[in-house]
Design an enzyme around this catalytic site. Sequence first.
Site, short mmCIF file in Angstrom:
data_model
loop_
_atom_site.label_atom_id
_atom_site.label_comp_id
_atom_site.label_asym_id
_atom_site.label_seq_id
_atom_site.Cartn_x
_atom_site.Cartn_y
_atom_site.Cartn_z
N HIS A 134 44.14 49.85 -52.81
CA HIS A 134 43.25 50.67 -51.98
C HIS A 134 44.00 51.46 -50.91
O HIS A 134 43.66 52.60 -50.63
CB HIS A 134 42.21 49.75 -51.32
CG HIS A 134 41.12 50.47 -50.59
ND1 HIS A 134 40.10 51.12 -51.24
CD2 HIS A 134 40.89 50.65 -49.26
CE1 HIS A 134 39.28 51.66 -50.34
NE2 HIS A 134 39.74 51.40 -49.14
N SER A 149 43.63 27.67 -36.06
CA SER A 149 42.91 26.44 -36.39
C SER A 149 42.90 26.23 -37.91
O SER A 149 43.97 26.09 -38.50
CB SER A 149 41.50 26.51 -35.78
OG SER A 149 40.88 25.24 -35.81
N ASP A 227 42.87 21.60 -25.20
CA ASP A 227 42.05 21.76 -26.40
C ASP A 227 41.60 20.36 -26.87
O ASP A 227 42.41 19.54 -27.29
CB ASP A 227 42.93 22.45 -27.46
CG ASP A 227 42.29 22.55 -28.83
OD1 ASP A 227 41.21 21.96 -29.06
OD2 ASP A 227 42.89 23.25 -29.68
N HIS A 264 40.82 25.93 -27.11
CA HIS A 264 40.98 26.20 -28.55
C HIS A 264 40.54 27.61 -28.95
O HIS A 264 40.71 27.98 -30.11
CB HIS A 264 40.14 25.17 -29.33
CG HIS A 264 40.42 25.11 -30.80
ND1 HIS A 264 41.59 24.61 -31.32
CD2 HIS A 264 39.69 25.49 -31.87
CE1 HIS A 264 41.56 24.67 -32.64
NE2 HIS A 264 40.42 25.21 -33.01
#
Lengths: 288, 288
Positions: A134, A149, A227, A264
Amino acid sequence: MSFTTNAEIAQFGGKLYKLSHDSTSTKTKMEVNVFVPPSTASSIPVLMYLSGLTCTPNNASEKSFLQYFASKFGFAVVFPDTSPRGAGIEGEDELYDFGTGAGFYVDATQEPWLQNYNMYSYVHKELLEKLAGHFSNLDFGKISITGHSMGGYGALAGFLKNPGKYQSVSAFAPICNPLNCAWGEKNFGNYLGAEKSDWYKYDPTCLIKSYTDSYQPDILIHQGAADGFYHKDKYLQPENFAAAAKEAGYKGTIDLNIVDGYDHLYFFISSFVEQHALHHAKALGLVE
Amino acid sequence: MSFTTNAEIAQFGGKLYKLSHDSTSTKTKMEVNVFVPPSTASSIPVLMYLSGLTCTPNNASEKSFLQYFASKFGFAVVFPDTSPRGAGIEGEDELYDFGTGAGFYVDATQEPWLQNYNMYSYVHKELLEKLAGHFSNLDFGKISITGHSMGGYGALAGFLKNPGKYQSVSAFAPICNPLNCAWGEKNFGNYLGAEKSDWYKYDPTCLIKSYTDSYQPDILIHQGAADGFYHKDKYLQPENFAAAAKEAGYKGTIDLNIVDGYDHLYFFISSFVEQHALHHAKALGLVE
């Protein structure tokens, strides 16, 4: 035409494309965002950014600030989705951390997931091949990978499982040893079945122990000390990954930064995205 | 204690505080976000950022990336809300562009709005005075102002109505001549009544014509050429403001940048926020 362009948004001198296409890996319509920097190069390197649980391609596009540095250094960014959506499987929408928004970047082998939940093949093969067709000005042979994460785990696993494919890897608060945490047990168990040896094939801490390719670049990781998924739930365990790399004699540095006070979420990501962008820009030959 | 701290989030080496307090101007609980940079200065200058229609203090905090540059240059940022919320007035939640999320930075004089919809006094007086009492390391005597759309109008009007208060002003896609557009007619008409001479007191294009203070710094404005509120609806009209400044002999430059391809939203703001941050950092004496 493989892709439908749903939006084309000017940002930082470049363009953010919001695209959708029918995926053969997931047998669903998939959304993907691609940022193309204002480079005049005929062959622009690419950084893949894999998002965490619950995210669509829009979260990081709106909140990571990665495009500012992509524009500055001259690389494109691909923001895939985190799972199939609307596959129609019973229970796929019940939990925030399993099913929709939680494809866990594996190819499922278990019913009822195996027809659609093939995010490993989707992000590392199908999507990149289709995007290469593309965007003729993007060089998908010169590509690095990062993520947050669940996506940080996906980036580390994707790098280690595909020697030579990605020039560099980094991660924000990655799930480093999923087979030893509740998120991994839930997702690997459902998608891959009870046999733990099948989980090893995706676990970064296991994978780096068996990594034999000679290309062993430095790996950059940031982890917020505040976190709760890190210090309380022990879902992330970057120390396990660093220890495994050391034990295995991985030649690159595991540049693990535990940063005081950070949580986080996206305020954490945007605070360190400059360092990650620089890490990849160097590996992609864009800066010295 | 004036303020309740609902969140304290590490970002770019500084802290983003999500606060709430009871306002005497609006007689409601109000939310405000404040970013404090990692400066060791005992007296940190401040930039006020006024948001546009529908926004809470969180939108710009999450999407403008102003904090990256605030951290770099060493100024704090105050992100107020855009209206009272939950005032309990009939009809306040019916429209996106009037009532809740659309306080229009005026002090209402008309029933049923005048008890609560006093965002002019709230942002330029009450909030700043209370924050000065809360943050002893911030210098609210050294303050500049910017904003987006309705907030861009609010910034221009706030600067022109308070000579000497704000060291500099800039705006992203501001509503420059609200008395000549549907947004202004709806809001001024309801909050201020039918008498147009009362509207002049808040309209930047009118205000700059009657501005007599000797402090006339350059005013930086960015406007996306692909912004439908600009080119189609004619709600923004920065040319009217620039022409009025010229006609009035305003000494500073109206640095109006019509930028091709850009729309009205946060991808536009984040693309030019660096230039606005630099504009204010210079005026606040943080860079040369």
